[in-house]
Design an enzyme around this catalytic site. Structure first.
Site, PDB file in Angstrom:
ATOM      1  N   GLY A 292     -51.800 -31.154-102.392  1.00  0.00           N
ATOM      2  CA  GLY A 292     -53.138 -31.738-102.271  1.00  0.00           C
ATOM      3  C   GLY A 292     -53.887 -31.839-103.592  1.00  0.00           C
ATOM      4  O   GLY A 292     -54.953 -32.428-103.674  1.00  0.00           O
TER       5      GLY A 292
ATOM      6  N   ASP B  68     -53.775 -37.532 -94.464  1.00  0.00           N
ATOM      7  CA  ASP B  68     -53.202 -37.235 -95.767  1.00  0.00           C
ATOM      8  C   ASP B  68     -51.782 -37.817 -95.736  1.00  0.00           C
ATOM      9  O   ASP B  68     -51.217 -38.021 -94.646  1.00  0.00           O
ATOM     10  CB  ASP B  68     -53.169 -35.713 -95.954  1.00  0.00           C
ATOM     11  CG  ASP B  68     -52.416 -35.303 -97.198  1.00  0.00           C
ATOM     12  OD1 ASP B  68     -52.716 -35.846 -98.266  1.00  0.00           O
ATOM     13  OD2 ASP B  68     -51.524 -34.439 -97.084  1.00  0.00           O
TER      14      ASP B  68
ATOM     15  N   ASP C 241     -52.261 -31.173 -94.473  1.00  0.00           N
ATOM     16  CA  ASP C 241     -51.333 -30.033 -94.555  1.00  0.00           C
ATOM     17  C   ASP C 241     -51.746 -29.062 -95.660  1.00  0.00           C
ATOM     18  O   ASP C 241     -51.075 -28.052 -95.867  1.00  0.00           O
ATOM     19  CB  ASP C 241     -49.892 -30.506 -94.807  1.00  0.00           C
ATOM     20  CG  ASP C 241     -49.701 -31.016 -96.222  1.00  0.00           C
ATOM     21  OD1 ASP C 241     -50.590 -31.736 -96.727  1.00  0.00           O
ATOM     22  OD2 ASP C 241     -48.683 -30.680 -96.843  1.00  0.00           O
TER      23      ASP C 241
ATOM     24  N   ASP D 245     -48.759 -37.044 -98.290  1.00  0.00           N
ATOM     25  CA  ASP D 245     -47.679 -36.100 -98.621  1.00  0.00           C
ATOM     26  C   ASP D 245     -47.765 -34.857 -97.734  1.00  0.00           C
ATOM     27  O   ASP D 245     -48.770 -34.137 -97.772  1.00  0.00           O
ATOM     28  CB  ASP D 245     -47.790 -35.674-100.094  1.00  0.00           C
ATOM     29  CG  ASP D 245     -47.565 -36.831-101.060  1.00  0.00           C
ATOM     30  OD1 ASP D 245     -46.548 -37.510-100.932  1.00  0.00           O
ATOM     31  OD2 ASP D 245     -48.415 -37.049-101.946  1.00  0.00           O
TER      32      ASP D 245
ATOM     33  N   ASN E 159     -49.315 -42.691-106.106  1.00  0.00           N
ATOM     34  CA  ASN E 159     -48.082 -43.351-105.669  1.00  0.00           C
ATOM     35  C   ASN E 159     -48.119 -43.710-104.186  1.00  0.00           C
ATOM     36  O   ASN E 159     -47.083 -44.077-103.612  1.00  0.00           O
ATOM     37  CB  ASN E 159     -46.880 -42.427-105.939  1.00  0.00           C
ATOM     38  CG  ASN E 159     -46.625 -42.254-107.434  1.00  0.00           C
ATOM     39  OD1 ASN E 159     -46.373 -43.219-108.140  1.00  0.00           O
ATOM     40  ND2 ASN E 159     -46.728 -41.016-107.916  1.00  0.00           N
TER      41      ASN E 159
END
Ligand code: BG6
Ligand code: MG
Length: 213
Positions: A46, A9, A170, A11, A118
């Site tokens: 998420g 992942d 996370d 971010d 992004n």
């Protein structure tokens, strides 16, 4: 080795963008007169941009039209991207870069599985624009985590069967997505508390123990 590839992942795993998301959503919420705080922001981890907006609108006393929702999401994203411009290679922790390099040297393929549209912009800001072997992100999926689509596409782009990939996450939604994809997962941060995670990581470096075995 137990795995042939790792799908990260972005971010909250490779770098931290939570605060920028918070500031951008806060600016929008203030403008719309909606209460918003860090606790609500944690629920957006998420979750896709439009689904995040719906969570924020739970506290709005009127119903927005679809057009207004799209405009609001775009406004948030414009603020967010302005903030992302402040990111640089200094926002990539040495521990993260060293661990990624060691995993690659150990023969693993490395991919990204992020809900964010992004993703490529953020990766280039932190100096990882050309680093990963495959990127699956918000631009190539139709269903966001906890749906497994982003990770299944990530494995496909890496050229690996899903079961040969480990996911690093996370967010609880991401751990659920990995399980739905039939992949083992390593939870870090908030997701380290998830009982669904295959491994609970204390530090990013712990990945070396679980994946180079
Ligand atoms: C996820 C973040 O990675 O991307 C979420 O954890 C965010 O908070 C989602 O809403 C979508 O991001 P973007 O950049 O497409 O608005
Ligand atoms: Mg995350």
């Amino acid at each position: 080795m137990k795995y042939r590839g790792i799908i990260f992942d972005l971010d909250g795993v490779i770098c931290s963008t939570d605060h920028y998301h918070y500031l951008a959503w806060k600016k929008l919420a203030d403008k719309l007169g909606i209460y918003f705080d860090e606790t609500i922001n944690n629920r957006l981890r998420g979750v896709s941009r439009m689904a995040s907006l719906e969570i924020i609108l739970e506290r709005c006393d009127r119903t927005l039209t679809e057009e207004e929702k799209l405009a609001a999401a775009e406004e948030k994203n414009n603020t967010y991207r302005e903030l992302l411009k402040e990111m640089s290679e200094a926002d990539l922790a040495p521990e993260v870069k060293e661990t990624l390099d060691a995993l690659r040297a150990g023969g693993l393929l490395l991919g990204i599985g992020s809900s964010s549209k992004n993703t490529k912009f953020i990766l280039s800001q932190i100096g990882l624009g050309d680093y990963f072997d495959a990127i699956s992100d918000g631009t190539n999926i139709t269903r966001s985590k906890p749906d497994p689509e982003v990770f299944l596409k990530g494995a496909e782009y890496l050229g690996l069967p899903a079961a040969d990939c480990l996911v690093v996450e996370d967010a609880e939604a991401g751990i659920q997505a990995a399980a739905a994809a039939g992949m083992d997962s390593a939870g870090i941060g908030e997701a380290a508390k998830s009982s669904l995670a295959t491994y609970q990581l204390t530090t990013f470096r712990d990945l070396l123990k679980v994946s180079l075995q």
